[in-house]
Motif scaffolding. Sequence first.
Motif, PDB file in Angstrom:
ATOM      1  N   ALA A  66      -1.386  12.870  53.180  1.00 43.49           N
ATOM      2  CA  ALA A  66      -0.228  12.582  52.344  1.00 43.49           C
ATOM      3  C   ALA A  66      -0.416  11.180  51.796  1.00 43.49           C
ATOM      4  O   ALA A  66      -0.433  10.208  52.553  1.00 43.49           O
ATOM      5  N   SER A  67      -0.612  11.066  50.508  1.00 41.04           N
ATOM      6  CA  SER A  67      -0.968   9.787  49.888  1.00 41.04           C
ATOM      7  C   SER A  67       0.275   8.965  49.618  1.00 41.04           C
ATOM      8  O   SER A  67       1.095   9.310  48.761  1.00 41.04           O
ATOM      9  N   ASP A  68       0.422   7.932  50.359  1.00 39.32           N
ATOM     10  CA  ASP A  68       1.498   6.968  50.147  1.00 39.32           C
ATOM     11  C   ASP A  68       1.116   5.721  50.921  1.00 39.32           C
ATOM     12  O   ASP A  68       1.014   5.743  52.141  1.00 39.32           O
ATOM     13  N   ASN A  69       0.895   4.617  50.191  1.00 41.00           N
ATOM     14  CA  ASN A  69       0.355   3.426  50.843  1.00 41.00           C
ATOM     15  C   ASN A  69       1.381   2.641  51.646  1.00 41.00           C
ATOM     16  O   ASN A  69       1.100   1.543  52.087  1.00 41.00           O
ATOM     17  N   ASN A  70       2.561   3.195  51.858  1.00 38.60           N
ATOM     18  CA  ASN A  70       3.560   2.479  52.638  1.00 38.60           C
ATOM     19  C   ASN A  70       3.795   3.068  54.016  1.00 38.60           C
ATOM     20  O   ASN A  70       4.651   2.612  54.742  1.00 38.60           O
ATOM     21  N   LEU A 125       4.014   6.416  63.138  1.00 36.59           N
ATOM     22  CA  LEU A 125       3.986   7.864  63.259  1.00 36.59           C
ATOM     23  C   LEU A 125       4.470   8.284  64.637  1.00 36.59           C
ATOM     24  O   LEU A 125       4.160   7.643  65.643  1.00 36.59           O
ATOM     25  N   SER A 126       5.209   9.388  64.684  1.00 36.31           N
ATOM     26  CA  SER A 126       5.600  10.059  65.925  1.00 36.31           C
ATOM     27  C   SER A 126       5.611  11.554  65.647  1.00 36.31           C
ATOM     28  O   SER A 126       5.675  11.996  64.490  1.00 36.31           O
ATOM     29  N   ILE A 127       5.574  12.343  66.718  1.00 37.03           N
ATOM     30  CA  ILE A 127       5.590  13.800  66.578  1.00 37.03           C
ATOM     31  C   ILE A 127       6.711  14.345  67.453  1.00 37.03           C
ATOM     32  O   ILE A 127       6.830  13.986  68.638  1.00 37.03           O
ATOM     33  N   ASP A 128       7.536  15.218  66.860  1.00 34.75           N
ATOM     34  CA  ASP A 128       8.655  15.763  67.636  1.00 34.75           C
ATOM     35  C   ASP A 128       8.206  16.966  68.451  1.00 34.75           C
ATOM     36  O   ASP A 128       7.032  17.370  68.417  1.00 34.75           O
ATOM     37  N   SER A 129       9.132  17.548  69.177  1.00 28.28           N
ATOM     38  CA  SER A 129       8.798  18.650  70.079  1.00 28.28           C
ATOM     39  C   SER A 129       8.331  19.892  69.332  1.00 28.28           C
ATOM     40  O   SER A 129       7.673  20.761  69.917  1.00 28.28           O
ATOM     41  N   ALA A 130       8.654  19.999  68.038  1.00 27.38           N
ATOM     42  CA  ALA A 130       8.205  21.140  67.232  1.00 27.38           C
ATOM     43  C   ALA A 130       6.819  20.908  66.642  1.00 27.38           C
ATOM     44  O   ALA A 130       6.302  21.774  65.938  1.00 27.38           O
ATOM     45  N   GLY A 131       6.221  19.753  66.906  1.00 28.32           N
ATOM     46  CA  GLY A 131       4.891  19.451  66.379  1.00 28.32           C
ATOM     47  C   GLY A 131       4.906  18.937  64.962  1.00 28.32           C
ATOM     48  O   GLY A 131       3.845  18.870  64.315  1.00 28.32           O
ATOM     49  N   GLU A 132       6.093  18.540  64.472  1.00 24.63           N
ATOM     50  CA  GLU A 132       6.199  18.031  63.102  1.00 24.63           C
ATOM     51  C   GLU A 132       6.138  16.504  63.125  1.00 24.63           C
ATOM     52  O   GLU A 132       6.639  15.857  64.053  1.00 24.63           O
ATOM     53  N   LYS A 138       9.651  13.435  57.190  1.00 26.20           N
ATOM     54  CA  LYS A 138       9.125  14.428  58.133  1.00 26.20           C
ATOM     55  C   LYS A 138       8.189  15.362  57.375  1.00 26.20           C
ATOM     56  O   LYS A 138       8.469  15.772  56.241  1.00 26.20           O
ATOM     57  N   TYR A 139       7.069  15.735  58.052  1.00 30.86           N
ATOM     58  CA  TYR A 139       6.066  16.624  57.475  1.00 30.86           C
ATOM     59  C   TYR A 139       5.845  17.796  58.420  1.00 30.86           C
ATOM     60  O   TYR A 139       5.824  17.633  59.647  1.00 30.86           O
ATOM     61  N   SER A 140       5.655  18.939  57.834  1.00 30.12           N
ATOM     62  CA  SER A 140       5.344  20.123  58.633  1.00 30.12           C
ATOM     63  C   SER A 140       3.906  20.047  59.116  1.00 30.12           C
ATOM     64  O   SER A 140       3.138  19.151  58.736  1.00 30.12           O
ATOM     65  N   LYS A 141       3.514  21.034  59.928  1.00 27.47           N
ATOM     66  CA  LYS A 141       2.167  21.025  60.478  1.00 27.47           C
ATOM     67  C   LYS A 141       1.086  21.162  59.403  1.00 27.47           C
ATOM     68  O   LYS A 141      -0.050  20.741  59.602  1.00 27.47           O
ATOM     69  N   ASP A 142       1.448  21.761  58.263  1.00 28.89           N
ATOM     70  CA  ASP A 142       0.454  21.926  57.196  1.00 28.89           C
ATOM     71  C   ASP A 142       0.505  20.802  56.168  1.00 28.89           C
ATOM     72  O   ASP A 142      -0.177  20.862  55.145  1.00 28.89           O
ATOM     73  N   GLY A 143       1.336  19.755  56.414  1.00 24.80           N
ATOM     74  CA  GLY A 143       1.382  18.598  55.537  1.00 24.80           C
ATOM     75  C   GLY A 143       2.447  18.635  54.474  1.00 24.80           C
ATOM     76  O   GLY A 143       2.526  17.732  53.626  1.00 24.80           O
ATOM     77  N   THR A 144       3.295  19.637  54.493  1.00 21.16           N
ATOM     78  CA  THR A 144       4.383  19.719  53.520  1.00 21.16           C
ATOM     79  C   THR A 144       5.489  18.742  53.899  1.00 21.16           C
ATOM     80  O   THR A 144       5.934  18.711  55.061  1.00 21.16           O
ATOM     81  N   LYS A 145       5.947  17.947  52.931  1.00 14.95           N
ATOM     82  CA  LYS A 145       7.055  17.027  53.217  1.00 14.95           C
ATOM     83  C   LYS A 145       8.348  17.830  53.296  1.00 14.95           C
ATOM     84  O   LYS A 145       8.731  18.530  52.350  1.00 14.95           O
ATOM     85  N   LEU A 146       9.034  17.709  54.421  1.00 16.66           N
ATOM     86  CA  LEU A 146      10.263  18.461  54.640  1.00 16.66           C
ATOM     87  C   LEU A 146      11.486  17.703  54.165  1.00 16.66           C
ATOM     88  O   LEU A 146      12.428  18.302  53.619  1.00 16.66           O
ATOM     89  N   TRP A 147      11.535  16.403  54.386  1.00 13.01           N
ATOM     90  CA  TRP A 147      12.646  15.582  53.912  1.00 13.01           C
ATOM     91  C   TRP A 147      12.267  14.115  53.976  1.00 13.01           C
ATOM     92  O   TRP A 147      11.260  13.745  54.578  1.00 13.01           O
ATOM     93  N   SER A 148      13.091  13.259  53.372  1.00  8.32           N
ATOM     94  CA  SER A 148      12.926  11.808  53.453  1.00  8.32           C
ATOM     95  C   SER A 148      14.300  11.170  53.480  1.00  8.32           C
ATOM     96  O   SER A 148      15.257  11.702  52.909  1.00  8.32           O
ATOM     97  N   PHE A 149      14.383  10.065  54.162  1.00  5.03           N
ATOM     98  CA  PHE A 149      15.621   9.294  54.256  1.00  5.03           C
ATOM     99  C   PHE A 149      15.417   8.026  53.449  1.00  5.03           C
ATOM    100  O   PHE A 149      14.519   7.223  53.743  1.00  5.03           O
ATOM    101  N   GLU A 150      16.253   7.831  52.411  1.00  3.47           N
ATOM    102  CA  GLU A 150      16.050   6.745  51.472  1.00  3.47           C
ATOM    103  C   GLU A 150      17.274   5.851  51.393  1.00  3.47           C
ATOM    104  O   GLU A 150      18.388   6.259  51.694  1.00  3.47           O
ATOM    105  N   ASP A 151      17.032   4.626  50.946  1.00  2.58           N
ATOM    106  CA  ASP A 151      18.096   3.671  50.642  1.00  2.58           C
ATOM    107  C   ASP A 151      17.615   2.872  49.448  1.00  2.58           C
ATOM    108  O   ASP A 151      16.855   1.917  49.576  1.00  2.58           O
TER     109      ASP A 151
END
Length: 694
Positions: free
Chosen positions: A389-393, A397-404, A417-430
């Motif tokens: 996942a390309s983002d220089n910021n 890293l941590s992994i939850d109990s679901a492996g995400e 949060k990213y799924s096991k296949d690298g799909t971004k599931l959500w982001s928390f922004e301000d």
Amino acid sequence: MKKLKSIAPIFSAILFLLFSSCDLFGTLIGQDPVKEVVRNNPLDPYSLNPIGIDPPLTNGTTVPTIRPYFHFTFPTGNKSYFLQISETESFTGNLAYNISDINDEMYRIANPLANRSTYYWRVRPHYDDGLDGAWTDPCSFTTQIGVPAIVSPTSSDVAVGTPLPLFSWSAVSGIDTYEVCVSSSADFSNGTAIKSGSGFSLKWNEGLAEGNQYWRIRSIDSGVPGDWSDTCGFAIDLSDNGSYYPSDGMHVAELRPKLKWYSYNAGSDGGEITGYQIQIDTSSSFENQTIYEIDAKDSAWYSTASFQIPADLDLNQEYHWRMRNRYGENCYGPWSSTSEFYKNGITRIISRAFEDLPSTLTIGGDDSLFCHSNSVFSFNPEGVFKWTASDNNFYCLSIDSAGELITTRGGNEYASKYSKDGTKLWSFEDNETGSSWVSMPAVGPDGSIFFLFADSTFQSLASDGIANWEWPISGHASPSITSDGSITLYGDGKLFSFYPSGGKQWELTIPGTVSDSSPCSIASDGTIYFSYISDSHGKLLAVSPTGTISWEKDFTENATNEPLIGGDGTVYLGFDTTFYALNSNGIVKWTFDIGLYNSQCEPGIIGNNGTIYLTASDAVIAIDSTDGSEKWRLKIENFSFCQPAVMASDGTLYLGANGKIYVIPTESTGLANSAWPTARHDSARTGCASTPIP
């Protein structure tokens, strides 16, 4: 008659005068004058010795050659010289030398005279008008082939550091060839060799043995040897080059380690090192006769030389290596002392040309590996690339109990949060606040996420990225979760405890002014261990689950690190170059010196076999948790900066350094099943005391 008798004597005198001066008389009467057969040398300074010998001679002088030079001075009208050399002063019998028509100012006789012999010589000039001058008076000289004076090496010199020394001497006038004799015995009875040279020096071209040597020199004049000079002793010391990597039973990580040694070049002796030979073998007797040869790259008197082993070494194997210097074209010094090392190290290296240091290595439940290096990378346990996942910021890293995968980072997008296949599931922004710093996340059993951002806000998120609650706290600490779900965090000079729902449980003012701190570690009885720096000293607090100080410990080092907790409650903590083991009451059990210039840069890992693995600034070190004794030390080339290592469920260590991920097998088969065996509690970096240890 009387008048005639008176003039007769006058007439007789006139006739006598006229005839006694025939040149004048002949001129007057028109006849040729009568010529002299010989003519005396007209130059008074040369009446006895009208020529010089080089060096100039006086009667009885000794000359240092059997073919002396003669230097002639030609007076006006002088065309050439005759030269005679005889063994007798009367010049009778056979002459040693008899030559005419010498017309050069410098003349050296062509045929040698006998050595240690006395001769007489004389010359006479031959003039342009065809007349010859008189022979000079005889002058004697004695031939004695000169003995050259030794200049170097001598016993007063420092030991010669090459088997090919440069011999030098003071040349003898008139001598072009010399013989140098070298021996290992002062009487020249053993190991004697003679070599010819010219000029002022001779470079020996066959290797001489270490130890005492003796040499002498003599002149060779027209094939005739002169006397030997006095004997001069000297010593050859081919000091063992300092092999410094790897050595001393060191454990190395590289599949093809680079061997290194110090090279002491004897340039002042004329013995510059031109190359090296290297041997490496599993046998200390070097039964494998393979020899690698390389050329020297540095002619400085002191340098570091190295050799890259060209083939992979076998794992879990002891190796021995040695080297020796090459001097000149084919002369070799002695083999160095043997160095041993143990190759138990790296099974492979994961390298994707990371742009930066691979950091925050994290392992999921299926042993998938994640790291950050200006982007997030995912690999399977064999190191095969899965996704990025390309983002220089990205930062933590941590992994939850679901492996995400959970990421926290600076910028406006604080968490993702990213799924096991690298799909971004959500982001928390301000988008309004923004922050250049975000703490490492702590992930609860239900997937809740806690982190500090913008230097001012402690944030709680649900597993779907929705904000649960927040609390105003200023600081740069990462939260930890106790086994009952409480969250502990340092900020604003205090240690806080929060309920999972968001209410503050308690706060504790930390003694002193905190300049830096590490995340808290949680013991099985709920004790909270907090490491920080105050007044340039490391400190450790033991805090009860209710927020009171149980004990505190001061350290001399100006450093802090996250504590580890063993199965028996022992607390392990590294400060700079010292690693401490403390009882649960704060009493020091033992200390381990990591080594000079090897400051620790991560908390360490406790394996399930009781071994603690430390990552220092140039090595991975395995120590026994019971007494702090060193088991092995794995050196890594150019290992100047590292991030905390992570251990897979089979005990394999993954370590980010030098733009690579090193994969290192260990004796352990996984993490210790203790309260806090590694940084952030577990290899998933959850920071949660209740996360199961696989």
